[in-house]
Design a protein around this motif. Structure first.
Motif, PDB file in Angstrom:
ATOM      1  N   ALA A   1      47.926  29.366  41.621  1.00 14.34           N
ATOM      2  CA  ALA A   1      47.063  29.322  42.810  1.00 14.34           C
ATOM      3  C   ALA A   1      47.217  27.928  43.392  1.00 14.34           C
ATOM      4  CB  ALA A   1      45.619  29.600  42.438  1.00 14.34           C
TER       5      ALA A   1
ATOM      6  N   SER B   1      43.825  27.016  48.509  1.00 14.40           N
ATOM      7  CA  SER B   1      43.799  28.468  48.641  1.00 14.40           C
ATOM      8  C   SER B   1      42.411  28.970  48.270  1.00 14.40           C
ATOM      9  CB  SER B   1      44.867  29.124  47.758  1.00 14.40           C
ATOM     10  OG  SER B   1      44.620  28.866  46.397  1.00 14.40           O
TER      11      SER B   1
ATOM     12  N   VAL C   1      40.309  31.611  46.259  1.00 12.96           N
ATOM     13  CA  VAL C   1      40.468  32.471  45.088  1.00 12.96           C
ATOM     14  C   VAL C   1      39.303  33.453  45.036  1.00 12.96           C
ATOM     15  CG1 VAL C   1      40.620  32.544  42.567  1.00 12.96           C
ATOM     16  CG2 VAL C   1      41.683  30.666  43.814  1.00 12.96           C
TER      17      VAL C   1
ATOM     18  N   MET D   1      41.519  37.391  39.113  1.00 17.75           N
ATOM     19  CA  MET D   1      41.538  36.372  40.174  1.00 17.75           C
ATOM     20  C   MET D   1      42.714  36.616  41.104  1.00 17.75           C
ATOM     21  SD  MET D   1      40.440  33.144  37.870  1.00 17.75           S
ATOM     22  CE  MET D   1      39.120  33.348  36.683  1.00 17.75           C
ATOM     23  N   HIS D   2      42.411  36.591  42.405  1.00 16.15           N
ATOM     24  CA  HIS D   2      43.412  36.836  43.439  1.00 16.15           C
ATOM     25  C   HIS D   2      43.444  35.650  44.392  1.00 16.15           C
ATOM     26  CE1 HIS D   2      43.605  41.163  42.434  1.00 16.15           C
ATOM     27  NE2 HIS D   2      42.324  41.015  42.168  1.00 16.15           N
ATOM     28  N   ALA D   3      44.630  35.315  44.866  1.00 14.63           N
ATOM     29  CA  ALA D   3      44.801  34.277  45.898  1.00 14.63           C
ATOM     30  C   ALA D   3      46.031  34.645  46.704  1.00 14.63           C
ATOM     31  CB  ALA D   3      44.956  32.898  45.274  1.00 14.63           C
TER      32      ALA D   3
END
Length: 164
Positions: A89, A93, A95, A115-117
């Protein structure tokens, strides 16, 4: 310092959504990767664990259990945390952490923090947690009204790895 501020902001924002989710629902919280969280340009690996702990508090607030736990003197202890990294990440960014209760029995609760970014998954943190009142373990199934049929194979493998 950034962790304390992040925790405070997440706590206050979750207060406005207190009790809006059921224990089986997925909760979502957002964080920005700041220069205090990153090395040269990517999120430090230990910060994923801090994001997961803040997401747990967010989850407990959103399912309406946080203040009842505090009033009754129950706290939570993370027994194990396993991180699976997918990609870094980058700094600045945003998250998104999706938290869900994977399984709970008479001794422990297992949470998944995905967790996404930047539109893709960057990591997943699986947490094995106990609820404690003093030295006594409080059954998670008495606190989180969700029933599960069987423990998933991935969690059985995690427990086997922790036992060895």
């Amino acid at each position: 310092m950034s962790g304390l501020l992040r925790n405070f902001i997440a706590f206050v924002s979750a207060l406005f959504a207190q009790g809006c989710k059921a224990a089986a629902d997925v909760t979502t919280v957002w964080f920005w990767v700041t220069p205090f969280d990153a090395g040269l340009r990517v999120l430090k690996s230990d910060k994923f664990l801090q994001f997961a702990e803040t997401a747990q508090i967010d989850y407990l607030l959103k399912v309406g259990k946080f203040f009842s736990l505090v009033r009754s003197g129950v706290g939570f202890v993370n027994l194990a945390q396993v991180v699976t990294f997918a990609r870094p990440a980058v700094m600045f960014s945003r998250v998104r952490v999706e938290t869900r209760l994977m399984y709970a029995d008479e001794r422990c609760a297992y949470f998944s923090h995905t967790m996404h970014a930047g539109g893709s998954e960057v990591a997943q943190v699986v947490v094995k947690m106990k609820f404690k009142k003093g030295r006594i373990t409080v059954p998670p199934v008495s606190l989180l009204p969700v029933s599960f049929a069987d423990k998933p194979a991935a969690l059985q493998a995690l427990d086997a790895a922790l036992a060895s």
